[in-house]
Design an enzyme around this catalytic site. Structure first.
Site, PDB file in Angstrom:
ATOM      1  N   TRP A 100      -7.747 -10.901   5.188  1.00 37.76           N
ATOM      2  CA  TRP A 100      -8.290 -10.055   4.116  1.00 37.76           C
ATOM      3  C   TRP A 100      -9.774  -9.796   4.320  1.00 37.76           C
ATOM      4  CZ3 TRP A 100      -5.310  -6.843   2.057  1.00 37.76           C
ATOM      5  CH2 TRP A 100      -3.988  -7.156   1.759  1.00 37.76           C
ATOM      6  N   ASP A 171     -14.101 -11.893  -3.082  1.00 40.15           N
ATOM      7  CA  ASP A 171     -12.750 -11.354  -3.272  1.00 40.15           C
ATOM      8  C   ASP A 171     -11.863 -12.502  -3.737  1.00 40.15           C
ATOM      9  OD1 ASP A 171     -10.185 -10.405  -3.147  1.00 40.15           O
ATOM     10  OD2 ASP A 171     -10.217  -9.912  -0.998  1.00 40.15           O
ATOM     11  N   LYS A 195      -1.605 -11.223  -8.103  1.00 36.11           N
ATOM     12  CA  LYS A 195      -1.359 -12.631  -7.780  1.00 36.11           C
ATOM     13  C   LYS A 195      -1.447 -13.512  -9.026  1.00 36.11           C
ATOM     14  CE  LYS A 195      -2.030 -10.979  -3.503  1.00 36.11           C
ATOM     15  NZ  LYS A 195      -2.961 -10.139  -2.772  1.00 36.11           N
TER      16      LYS A 195
HETATM   17  C1  LIG Z   1      -3.574  -9.211  -1.990  1.00 33.33           C
HETATM   18  C2  LIG Z   1      -4.984  -9.254  -1.595  1.00 33.33           C
HETATM   19  C3  LIG Z   1      -5.742  -8.089  -1.432  1.00 33.33           C
HETATM   20  C4  LIG Z   1      -5.165  -6.691  -1.486  1.00 33.33           C
HETATM   21  O1  LIG Z   1      -4.791  -6.292  -2.688  1.00 33.33           O
HETATM   22  P1  LIG Z   1      -4.143  -4.828  -2.895  1.00 33.33           P
HETATM   23  O2  LIG Z   1      -4.030  -4.810  -4.382  1.00 33.33           O
HETATM   24  O3  LIG Z   1      -2.869  -4.767  -2.155  1.00 33.33           O
HETATM   25  O4  LIG Z   1      -5.113  -3.839  -2.422  1.00 33.33           O
HETATM   26  C5  LIG Z   1      -7.072  -8.219  -1.119  1.00 33.33           C
HETATM   27  N1  LIG Z   1      -7.632  -9.421  -0.949  1.00 33.33           N
HETATM   28  C6  LIG Z   1      -6.931 -10.558  -1.087  1.00 33.33           C
HETATM   29  C7  LIG Z   1      -7.599 -11.866  -0.887  1.00 33.33           C
HETATM   30  C8  LIG Z   1      -5.582 -10.507  -1.412  1.00 33.33           C
HETATM   31  O5  LIG Z   1      -4.881 -11.632  -1.542  1.00 33.33           O
END
Ligand SMILES: *Cc1c(COP(=O)(O)O)cnc(C)c1O
Length: 360
Positions: A100, A171, A195
């Protein structure tokens, strides 16, 4: 009974889904769905205000931070962050702790001249590890430092917040609300919702007010413009009303469950149980150094990957779903966000123990 170990979109709290089902066609006695009313209706606006207050309570968000509910999930913020916080000729610092991070780095490079990688994961005797902050190659005057505290695919986590002189951007898509944090250590926190918060396509941004005082680039996509969204209370355009509603219900559920501290305790116990099972066996392995192990996403390999398909089939037959590892890394991965009860981790470990006996 099914336990869903999906990395995202992930398991949601069962009581939240049941409540949403019950009021799907008649929200707050209106006789219509929450999806069918104006986002400007006072009843809807009140719900969004309560959602923000609940999130502020759960995370102890200081008053000098703005909370935004935005479109575009986690990746939307990969572009929103550099567009809003860095001038085109700026330097920005990024930690590469996994997949990511790498996506975020690639996106930032479209908007700023210099994306400086401060460090990346290395193979050590103890396993894959993130170098100490003191060894990072920080640049002189970066607009911000970006990192991903929990790498969802790699199962690698940084459990301390880097202590640097520039604003820290995190993030937290796969770790928000899973453990207490001190928001004041961050310039900006963002998280895709699917999540630990609610449906996909939606994102939460928590940003220190001075960072949105001026927008750095002339041409920021307006729905992604923090200043505009802050002024419009995240309603510059029509928000994802259902996702916002579901997130609000998840926040209420979290509060009733004892908040982030209670989740941290639960998440700690689930992860400890699973890592213990892996570490005590020669049949399963996890290759991340203990200090950098994720409590949310636990990747593991079987000694013989010819057994992967059998493992997944038998697990599914027992109601243990979505254990297949990410297509980039293979093997298995168990994601255990807040909604996963301890019984889910226990059921997985019981299955793994039996499977090992049978096939080793
Ligand atoms: C799932 C995830 C993303 C991406 O999210 P989207 O909503 O699919 O754009 C970005 N960063 C992390 C750490 C993630 O787990």
């Amino acid at each position: 009974m099914k336990f869903n170990f999906s990395a995202g979109p992930a398991m949601l709290p069962a009581p939240v889904l049941k409540k949403a089902q019950k009021e799907l066609c008649d929200w707050q006695g209106l006789g219509i769905s929450v999806m069918e009313i104006s986002h400007r209706d006072p009843i809807y606006v009140r719900m969004t205000e309560e959602a923000e207050q609940d999130l502020r309570d759960l995370m102890s968000i200081p008053d000098n931070y703005t909370v935004l509910f935005m479109h575009g999930g986690g990746r939307g913020q990969f572009s929103a962050v550099p567009q809003n916080l860095a001038k085109p000729d700026a330097t920005v610092d990024y930690l590469d702790s996994g997949i990511w991070s790498q996506f975020a780095i690639r996106e930032a490079a479209k908007y700023v001249q210099q994306v400086n990688l401060v460090a990346k994961v290395t193979e050590t005797a103890a396993g894959k590890a993130i170098p100490q902050v003191s060894d990072w190659q920080l640049s002189e005057n970066a607009a911000y430092l970006h990192y991903c505290p929990n790498e969802t695919v790699d199962g690698i986590a940084l459990h301390t917040v880097p202590d640097v002189s520039v604003p820290v951007v995190a993030d937290m898509s796969s770790v928000i609300l899973a453990e207490p944090i001190d928001v004041s250590q961050f310039g900006l926190i963002y998280a895709g919702a699917q999540k630990n918060i609610g449906p996909s396509g939606f994102a939460v941004v928590i940003v220190r007010n001075d960072l949105i005082a001026e927008t750095c680039q002339d041409k920021v996509c307006t729905v992604m413009n923090y200043k505009v969204q802050a002024a419009d209370k995240s309603m510059y355009n029509t928000p994802n009303t259902f996702a916002w509603y579901l997130a609000a219900e998840v926040f209420k559920w979290l509060k009733a469950e004892g908040g982030v501290e209670a989740m941290a305790d639960l998440n700690q116990r689930k992860a400890a149980l699973l890592y213990e099972c892996i570490d005590n066996s020669s049949f399963y392995r996890n290759t991340v150094a203990i200090a950098n192990r994720s409590r949310m996403n636990v990747p593991f390999q079987l000694r013989d990957d010819a057994l992967d398909a059998v493992f997944l089939r038998e697990a599914e037959a027992e109601g243990l779903m979505s254990l297949k590892g990410h297509r980039f890394v293979g093997g298995m991965r168990a994601s255990m966000y807040n909604a996963m009860p301890f019984a889910g981790a226990q059921a997985l470990v019981d299955f793994m123990t039996r499977f090992e006996k049978q096939y080793s």
